[in-house]
Design a protein around this motif. Structure first.
Motif, PDB file in Angstrom:
ATOM      1  N   ASN A  10       0.840  -1.183   0.000  1.00  0.00           N
ATOM      2  CA  ASN A  10       0.000   0.000   0.000  1.00  0.00           C
ATOM      3  C   ASN A  10       0.876   1.234   0.000  1.00  0.00           C
ATOM      4  N   ASP A  12       1.963   4.975   0.789  1.00  0.00           N
ATOM      5  CA  ASP A  12       1.604   5.858   1.896  1.00  0.00           C
ATOM      6  C   ASP A  12       0.916   7.098   1.335  1.00  0.00           C
ATOM      7  N   LYS A  13       0.404   7.935   2.222  1.00  0.00           N
ATOM      8  CA  LYS A  13      -0.410   9.085   1.821  1.00  0.00           C
ATOM      9  C   LYS A  13       0.323  10.031   0.874  1.00  0.00           C
ATOM     10  N   ILE A  16       0.047   9.016  -2.905  1.00  0.00           N
ATOM     11  CA  ILE A  16      -1.251   8.912  -3.572  1.00  0.00           C
ATOM     12  C   ILE A  16      -1.379   9.946  -4.687  1.00  0.00           C
ATOM     13  N   TRP A  17      -0.955  11.175  -4.436  1.00  0.00           N
ATOM     14  CA  TRP A  17      -1.104  12.209  -5.459  1.00  0.00           C
ATOM     15  C   TRP A  17      -0.307  11.888  -6.721  1.00  0.00           C
ATOM     16  N   TYR A  58      -7.898  10.566  -6.936  1.00  0.00           N
ATOM     17  CA  TYR A  58      -7.259  10.672  -5.620  1.00  0.00           C
ATOM     18  C   TYR A  58      -8.224  10.209  -4.539  1.00  0.00           C
ATOM     19  N   GLN A  59      -9.473  10.664  -4.615  1.00  0.00           N
ATOM     20  CA  GLN A  59     -10.490  10.231  -3.657  1.00  0.00           C
ATOM     21  C   GLN A  59     -10.657   8.722  -3.680  1.00  0.00           C
ATOM     22  N   SER A  62      -7.601   6.879  -2.299  1.00  0.00           N
ATOM     23  CA  SER A  62      -7.535   7.058  -0.844  1.00  0.00           C
ATOM     24  C   SER A  62      -8.523   6.148  -0.126  1.00  0.00           C
ATOM     25  N   ASN A  66      -7.686   3.115   2.378  1.00  0.00           N
ATOM     26  CA  ASN A  66      -8.221   3.138   3.748  1.00  0.00           C
ATOM     27  C   ASN A  66      -9.042   1.898   4.066  1.00  0.00           C
ATOM     28  N   THR A  74      -9.765   0.681  -8.964  1.00  0.00           N
ATOM     29  CA  THR A  74      -9.762   2.127  -9.154  1.00  0.00           C
ATOM     30  C   THR A  74     -10.600   2.539 -10.358  1.00  0.00           C
ATOM     31  N   THR A 102     -16.359   7.012  -1.182  1.00  0.00           N
ATOM     32  CA  THR A 102     -16.645   6.085  -0.094  1.00  0.00           C
ATOM     33  C   THR A 102     -18.026   5.482  -0.252  1.00  0.00           C
TER      34      THR A 102
END
Length: 188
Positions: A10, A12-13, A16-17, A58-59, A62, A66, A74, A102
């Motif tokens: 995975n 990391d944050k 992601i961008w 991106y949403q 993410s 999560n 995706t 979500t």
């Protein structure tokens, strides 16, 4: 044809961008296929559209990370999130719900949420009850159509300008978000 994201671990944050930017760059055709029916009604240019696509992916990424979901999903969820965003931009609606990704992912996986995928007449009636008579008339006509209709078709049917249709639908969405969804929220 879309590319799939395959990352063994995975990200990391902070990764992601760049991953979202890469995904958008690799899937330009998909993005334009989704946006094409709405693009002429949007007040944006191609770079704005690419920016919206980056935000949407991106949403999605993410949320997938999560929820410990496979990133190969995706493309599937991006289609839902980005199409909804295109419709909102074409109607001139500001993005009110940033958790769209979500909800899209949870709806598919949760039988409780799937019960709302079919048009439940009582839920529709309750949501429409919050509208003005004109908003309700236009909304009921749109819902009664067997295929999605364009702003132009709605304007012709009611004998009004396209911008008036956009205003009516934008205000309808805002009104339902504000007043017409209490039962749905309680059910969820």
């Amino acid at each position: 044809m879309t590319t799939s994201l395959s990352i063994s671990m995975n990200p990391d944050k902070q990764n992601i961008w760049p991953l979202a930017q890469s995904w958008v760059h690799s899937n330009r055709v998909l993005i334009w296929c989704i946006a094409a029916p709405y693009y002429r009604y949007m007040s944006c240019d191609s770079s704005d559209l690419a920016g919206e696509a980056k935000l949407a992916v991106y949403q999605v990424i993410s949320v997938l990370i999560n929820q410990n979901k496979d990133l190969s999903l995706t493309s599937k969820y991006f289609r839902i999130v980005f199409r909804t965003r295109c419709v909102q931009m074409a109607a001139g609606v500001s993005l009110a719900n940033e958790q769209l990704a979500t909800v899209a992912i949870q709806k598919e996986q949760s039988p409780e949420l799937n019960k709302f995928s079919d048009l439940d007449e009582s839920v529709i009636a309750e949501a429409l009850s919050a509208l003005t008579n004109r908003q309700r008339l236009v909304s009921q006509w749109i819902l009664s159509q067997p295929e999605p209709v364009s702003f132009y078709t709605i304007a012709n049917h009611f004998g009004i300008h396209i911008q008036t249709v956009r205003d009516i639908l934008s205000n309808t969405i805002k009104r339902i978000e504000t007043y017409g969804h209490q039962r749905i929220c309680k059910e969820l």
